[in-house]
Write a protein that holds these residues in place. Structure first.
Motif, PDB file in Angstrom:
ATOM      1  N   ALA A   1      49.664   9.126  43.176  1.00  0.00           N
ATOM      2  CA  ALA A   1      50.183   7.800  42.846  1.00  0.00           C
ATOM      3  C   ALA A   1      51.467   7.907  42.032  1.00  0.00           C
ATOM      4  CB  ALA A   1      49.131   7.016  42.083  1.00  0.00           C
ATOM      5  N   ILE A   2      51.509   8.853  41.099  1.00  0.00           N
ATOM      6  CA  ILE A   2      52.712   9.003  40.270  1.00  0.00           C
ATOM      7  C   ILE A   2      53.894   9.446  41.126  1.00  0.00           C
ATOM      8  CG2 ILE A   2      53.744  10.238  38.328  1.00  0.00           C
ATOM      9  CD1 ILE A   2      50.960  10.430  37.108  1.00  0.00           C
ATOM     10  N   PHE A   3      53.638  10.380  42.049  1.00  0.00           N
ATOM     11  CA  PHE A   3      54.701  10.782  42.972  1.00  0.00           C
ATOM     12  C   PHE A   3      55.233   9.555  43.709  1.00  0.00           C
ATOM     13  CE2 PHE A   3      53.629  15.392  42.911  1.00  0.00           C
ATOM     14  CZ  PHE A   3      54.921  15.869  42.867  1.00  0.00           C
TER      15      PHE A   3
ATOM     16  N   SER B   1      51.705  16.964  34.221  1.00  0.00           N
ATOM     17  CA  SER B   1      51.643  15.640  33.594  1.00  0.00           C
ATOM     18  C   SER B   1      52.577  14.691  34.328  1.00  0.00           C
ATOM     19  CB  SER B   1      52.076  15.746  32.142  1.00  0.00           C
ATOM     20  OG  SER B   1      53.452  16.027  32.087  1.00  0.00           O
ATOM     21  N   GLY B   2      52.457  13.421  33.997  1.00  0.00           N
ATOM     22  CA  GLY B   2      53.318  12.417  34.616  1.00  0.00           C
ATOM     23  C   GLY B   2      54.786  12.723  34.392  1.00  0.00           C
ATOM     24  N   ALA B   3      55.092  13.165  33.193  1.00  0.00           N
ATOM     25  CA  ALA B   3      56.488  13.460  32.887  1.00  0.00           C
ATOM     26  C   ALA B   3      56.996  14.613  33.737  1.00  0.00           C
ATOM     27  CB  ALA B   3      56.637  13.797  31.412  1.00  0.00           C
ATOM     28  N   GLU B   4      56.123  15.602  33.970  1.00  0.00           N
ATOM     29  CA  GLU B   4      56.546  16.731  34.803  1.00  0.00           C
ATOM     30  C   GLU B   4      56.775  16.287  36.241  1.00  0.00           C
ATOM     31  OE1 GLU B   4      54.762  20.846  32.986  1.00  0.00           O
ATOM     32  OE2 GLU B   4      53.389  19.215  33.405  1.00  0.00           O
TER      33      GLU B   4
ATOM     34  N   ASP C   1      54.061   0.326  37.062  1.00  0.00           N
ATOM     35  CA  ASP C   1      54.877   1.527  36.856  1.00  0.00           C
ATOM     36  C   ASP C   1      54.063   2.675  36.301  1.00  0.00           C
ATOM     37  OD1 ASP C   1      57.500   0.563  37.591  1.00  0.00           O
ATOM     38  OD2 ASP C   1      57.262  -0.796  35.891  1.00  0.00           O
ATOM     39  N   VAL C   2      52.901   2.346  35.782  1.00  0.00           N
ATOM     40  CA  VAL C   2      52.042   3.394  35.245  1.00  0.00           C
ATOM     41  C   VAL C   2      51.010   3.723  36.309  1.00  0.00           C
ATOM     42  CG1 VAL C   2      50.628   4.111  33.312  1.00  0.00           C
ATOM     43  CG2 VAL C   2      52.305   2.303  33.018  1.00  0.00           C
ATOM     44  N   ALA C   3      51.170   4.868  36.918  1.00  0.00           N
ATOM     45  CA  ALA C   3      50.248   5.209  37.985  1.00  0.00           C
ATOM     46  C   ALA C   3      49.106   6.024  37.423  1.00  0.00           C
ATOM     47  CB  ALA C   3      50.979   5.995  39.070  1.00  0.00           C
TER      48      ALA C   3
ATOM     49  N   PRO D   1      47.540  14.197  26.019  1.00  0.00           N
ATOM     50  CA  PRO D   1      48.565  15.236  25.945  1.00  0.00           C
ATOM     51  C   PRO D   1      49.969  14.651  26.118  1.00  0.00           C
ATOM     52  CG  PRO D   1      46.978  15.677  27.703  1.00  0.00           C
ATOM     53  CD  PRO D   1      46.646  14.362  27.150  1.00  0.00           C
ATOM     54  N   PRO D   2      50.998  15.384  25.736  1.00  0.00           N
ATOM     55  CA  PRO D   2      52.358  14.880  25.877  1.00  0.00           C
ATOM     56  C   PRO D   2      52.712  14.619  27.341  1.00  0.00           C
ATOM     57  CG  PRO D   2      52.312  16.920  24.623  1.00  0.00           C
ATOM     58  CD  PRO D   2      50.952  16.727  25.161  1.00  0.00           C
ATOM     59  N   GLY D   3      53.479  13.607  27.553  1.00  0.00           N
ATOM     60  CA  GLY D   3      53.993  13.351  28.893  1.00  0.00           C
ATOM     61  C   GLY D   3      53.039  12.664  29.835  1.00  0.00           C
ATOM     62  N   THR D   4      51.934  12.137  29.316  1.00  0.00           N
ATOM     63  CA  THR D   4      50.994  11.478  30.211  1.00  0.00           C
ATOM     64  C   THR D   4      51.256   9.979  30.323  1.00  0.00           C
ATOM     65  OG1 THR D   4      49.500  11.473  28.342  1.00  0.00           O
ATOM     66  CG2 THR D   4      49.083  13.079  30.059  1.00  0.00           C
ATOM     67  N   GLY D   5      52.262   9.499  29.636  1.00  0.00           N
ATOM     68  CA  GLY D   5      52.633   8.105  29.823  1.00  0.00           C
ATOM     69  C   GLY D   5      52.135   7.173  28.739  1.00  0.00           C
ATOM     70  N   LYS D   6      51.941   7.669  27.539  1.00  0.00           N
ATOM     71  CA  LYS D   6      51.465   6.789  26.469  1.00  0.00           C
ATOM     72  C   LYS D   6      52.549   5.784  26.072  1.00  0.00           C
ATOM     73  CE  LYS D   6      50.518  10.292  23.842  1.00  0.00           C
ATOM     74  NZ  LYS D   6      50.854  11.351  24.816  1.00  0.00           N
ATOM     75  N   THR D   7      53.742   6.288  25.851  1.00  0.00           N
ATOM     76  CA  THR D   7      54.831   5.390  25.493  1.00  0.00           C
ATOM     77  C   THR D   7      55.119   4.422  26.636  1.00  0.00           C
ATOM     78  OG1 THR D   7      55.732   7.215  24.209  1.00  0.00           O
ATOM     79  CG2 THR D   7      57.165   5.355  24.575  1.00  0.00           C
TER      80      THR D   7
HETATM   81  P1  ADP Z   1      54.062  10.336  26.286  1.00  0.00           P
HETATM   82  O1  ADP Z   1      54.515   9.221  25.426  1.00  0.00           O
HETATM   83  O2  ADP Z   1      52.618  10.266  26.655  1.00  0.00           O
HETATM   84  O3  ADP Z   1      54.407  11.690  25.772  1.00  0.00           O
HETATM   85  P2  ADP Z   1      55.895   9.147  28.102  1.00  0.00           P
HETATM   86  O4  ADP Z   1      55.294   7.806  28.211  1.00  0.00           O
HETATM   87  O5  ADP Z   1      57.078   9.261  27.243  1.00  0.00           O
HETATM   88  O6  ADP Z   1      54.812  10.213  27.681  1.00  0.00           O
HETATM   89  O7  ADP Z   1      56.216   9.651  29.571  1.00  0.00           O
HETATM   90  C1  ADP Z   1      57.452  10.215  29.915  1.00  0.00           C
HETATM   91  C2  ADP Z   1      57.846   9.868  31.325  1.00  0.00           C
HETATM   92  O8  ADP Z   1      56.952  10.449  32.271  1.00  0.00           O
HETATM   93  C3  ADP Z   1      57.776   8.383  31.609  1.00  0.00           C
HETATM   94  O9  ADP Z   1      58.971   7.761  31.257  1.00  0.00           O
HETATM   95  C4  ADP Z   1      57.542   8.333  33.096  1.00  0.00           C
HETATM   96  O10 ADP Z   1      58.736   8.433  33.812  1.00  0.00           O
HETATM   97  C5  ADP Z   1      56.731   9.577  33.358  1.00  0.00           C
HETATM   98  N1  ADP Z   1      55.305   9.276  33.420  1.00  0.00           N
HETATM   99  C6  ADP Z   1      54.358   9.757  32.598  1.00  0.00           C
HETATM  100  N2  ADP Z   1      53.142   9.313  32.944  1.00  0.00           N
HETATM  101  C7  ADP Z   1      53.313   8.517  34.001  1.00  0.00           C
HETATM  102  C8  ADP Z   1      52.419   7.739  34.816  1.00  0.00           C
HETATM  103  N3  ADP Z   1      51.095   7.717  34.590  1.00  0.00           N
HETATM  104  N4  ADP Z   1      52.941   7.035  35.831  1.00  0.00           N
HETATM  105  C9  ADP Z   1      54.268   7.051  36.069  1.00  0.00           C
HETATM  106  N5  ADP Z   1      55.147   7.745  35.338  1.00  0.00           N
HETATM  107  C10 ADP Z   1      54.698   8.488  34.327  1.00  0.00           C
END
Ligand code: ADP
Ligand code: MG
Ligand code: ZN
Length: 615
Positions: A347-349, A375-378, A172-174, A212-218
């Motif tokens: 890949a994320i798309f 970012s991934g979140a965007e 799920d993490v692309a 940065p925020p929204g890159t998928g750390k959580t």
């Molecule tokens: P962060 O904690 O880095 O601020 P999040 O993990 O909360 O960011 O990411 C928010 C959302 O963005 C995720 O739930 C997911 O849907 C999407 N997202 C972010 N990065 C990715 C990724 N690398 N691959 C797939 N989805 C991603």
């Protein structure tokens, strides 16, 4: 400093439950002695003796109590409501017979007080019950939040993250291949510790995800929980300091106690910067936070590397973290989770597209190229916006157009609000946008456009140029940077050339061009005047933020002058290019004005065909 450290390392003991109950008890007593009697005492109205007699005659009195020097009586009005009265005592020998004649009960106690036991129960039992119940509710909700039921205010801390229905995995993490690789090792260690111990390798105790925020750390942390078949404790930094003051340090202790019992396992602390900020002697020290941090440091030292507890943490502000957190033996490994590159974005798309019904033949490559810097979140947001648009337009599948449109909405979404365009404004916007595109096209090294639209959108952007990077670059040459500046100047230059007047529409361009020029001078050493001299440091790299000048005020003045000169020459170049291609500028802008949209292909076609104007 040392003193202070030692002190705060000893966390305050949590206040015992008894403490809360004593306070509650005091509250109950207060209620009973002061508030309740006041409320429960019936209101007694003082009336004249003749009023009393009238009431007897009209049969409105139920009970009469005669006292030494007053007569109390209860009268019932029409709708059965009891009213309390008192009147002075009058030596009236006929009163008794009068009362008898009207069947009034007299001489009795006014039955305003129910019996003794009921009274005790009402005034003490019920409040205590209520308080007990509230206490239970609170401890329960606390318990639930922190995982596991349990005791009231001393309760458990880390919530075990149980991957349930929406179990995430590395699939799920692309994109984030490097990060995944670094973390696979962690997962592997947890599932086969013997392999590592056999050759004496120690797993890192703490791993810090930065980016940065929204890159998928959580998301990454959740995926690890899904991948590793070990207990996973997750807590956000803010939760440590959230509810009761003085609890943060105790929570950290509880968390690690639990974790050690469940080893091998993972502890994940999200947004660790909330508690892990640098401790400084400055004004805004926060005792609570410092204690929590100190406890965390102690705990991390307190167990051995091979105990099987691995601590993950995430932050987007690594530079604010206390150096003590980052030293070897604590969070000694940092895993960068960067903004995705072209391959990553594609890949994320694709990952997110799987969750929606997509039309066939979506050009993911183009989508990836159109979202440089997102970012991934965007991207997740873009795909969702596209699906909403598809529903709005009554489609059952998301198509390419929806995706492209929502890229514009999401990316251009932060521009200025404005109403519908008047024809004059539309004309200005057409020339402005074509100005950018034409300048870009005429400079060999800048990216060609994919599409320009001047349909004002709900987000408020008047016009939007969708640029598509040919391929991703990590390095930018000085020429490229300068060309980029020239492109940004193209909009304003076109306005000036065609209308002889300028508008406010270029504010964003001006901001961008200044940013580039400044960075070139102060950070990239790209100006002849200063050469490789660092004039600015970037203190907040992941939040795109503040940079601080590191030069004298006098130099800073020179920097400003240099920046101004660079922008000026970029602008002049844009003017030059557009004047040389004025015919094409007219032709393209007219097309855009009429059609409101021009695609890259149409743009190139018009640009390359025989001009119908003469310059
Ligand atoms: P962060 O904690 O880095 O601020 P999040 O993990 O909360 O960011 O990411 C928010 C959302 O963005 C995720 O739930 C997911 O849907 C999407 N997202 C972010 N990065 C990715 C990724 N690398 N691959 C797939 N989805 C991603
Ligand atoms: Mg997060
Ligand atoms: Zn512009």
């Amino acid at each position: 400093m040392i003193n202070k450290d030692n002190q705060s390392r000893k966390p305050k003991p949590p206040k015992p439950i008894l403490y809360y109950y004593v306070i509650a008890l005091l509250g109950v007593l207060l209620l009973n002695w002061i508030v309740l009697p006041y409320l429960m005492k019936p209101r007694v109205e003082e009336v004249g003796y003749s009023f009393f007699l009238d009431k007897i005659e009209s049969n409105q009195i139920k009970t009469v109590q005669m006292e030494q020097n007053q007569i109390l009586f209860i009268s019932e009005n029409g709708d059965g409501k009891q009213l309390y009265y008192k009147t002075g005592y009058v030596n009236d020998p006929e009163l008794v017979s009068l009362l008898r004649a009207h069947g009034v009960e007299f001489g009795a106690v006014i039955p305003s007080q129910p019996n003794f036991f009921l009274n005790i129960l009402l005034s003490y039992g019920i409040p205590i019950l209520i308080i007990w119940w509230i206490g239970r509710r609170m401890s329960k909700s606390l318990g639930n939040k922190m995982g596991g039921g349990g005791l009231a205010f001393g309760g458990n801390t880390g919530k075990i993250y149980v991957p349930t229905g929406d179990k995430k995995t590395f699939n799920d993490v692309a994109g984030q291949e490097e990060a995944k690789e670094a973390l696979t090792e962690v997962v592997d260690y947890l599932s086969h510790p013997e392999r590592y111990t056999a050759i004496g390798a120690k797993c890192p105790k703490g791993v810090l995800l930065v980016g940065p925020p929204g890159t998928g750390k959580t998301l990454m942390a959740k995926a690890i929980a899904g991948e590793a078949n070990v207990p996973f404790f997750s807590i956000a930094g803010s939760e440590f300091v959230e509810m009761f003051v003085g609890r943060g340090a105790a929570r950290v202790r509880d968390l690690f106690e639990q974790a050690k019992k469940k080893a091998p396992c993972i502890v994940f602390i999200d947004e660790i910067d909330t508690i892990g900020k640098k401790r400084d002697g400055g004004l805004n020290t926060n005792d609570e936070r410092e204690q929590t941090l100190n406890q965390l440091l102690t705990e991390m030292d307190g167990f051995e590397g091979d105990s099987g507890v691995i601590i993950l943490a995430a932050t987007n502000r690594p530079e604010t973290l206390d150096p003590a957190l980052l030293r070897p033996g604590r969070f000694d490994r940092q895993v960068p989770v960067e903004l995705p590159d072209l391959k990553g974005r594609i890949a994320i798309f694709k990952v997110h597209a799987k969750n929606y019904k997509m039309a066939t033949g979506i050009d993911f490559d183009l989508l990836g190229r159109a979202t440089a810097g997102a970012s991934g979140a965007e991207i997740a947001n873009i795909v969702n916006e596209a699906s909403l648009r598809a529903v709005r337009l009554g489609r059952s599948r998301v198509c390419q157009e929806d995706l492209e449109e929502s890229i514009e909405v999401v990316i251009a979404g932060h521009q200025k609000k404005n109403a519908i365009l008047s024809p004059e404004e539309k004309k200005v916007v057409s020339y402005h946008e074509i100005g950018h595109a034409l300048v870009a096209a005429k400079q060999s090294n800048t990216a060609p456009i994919h599409k320009i639209t001047i349909v004002p959108r709900t987000s408020g952007a008047l016009g939007y140029t969708m640029q598509v990077e040919e391929d991703e670059k990590s390095l930018m040459t000085k020429t490229e940077a300068f060309n980029k500046m020239v492109t940004y100047c193209g909009g304003r230059a076109a306005e000036k050339i065609i209308f002889g007047e300028i508008t406010t529409g270029a504010s964003n361009d001006i901001e961008q061009v200044t940013k580039i020029a400044r960075a070139m001078v102060t950070r990239f050493g790209m100006s002849d005047k200063f050469g490789m001299m660092a004039l600015e440091t970037n203190s907040n790299m992941y939040l795109g933020g503040d940079s601080t000048l590191t030069c004298s005020p006098k130099t800073s003045e020179l920097v400003d002058r240099e920046v101004k000169e660079m922008i000026e020459s970029a602008y002049q170049r844009a003017v030059q290019i557009l004047t040389d291609n004025k015919a094409k500028l007219h032709e393209l802008a007219e097309f855009l004005f009429k059609e409101e949209t021009i695609t890259g292909a149409q743009f190139i076609e018009i640009l390359n065909r025989e001009s119908k104007y003469s310059a």
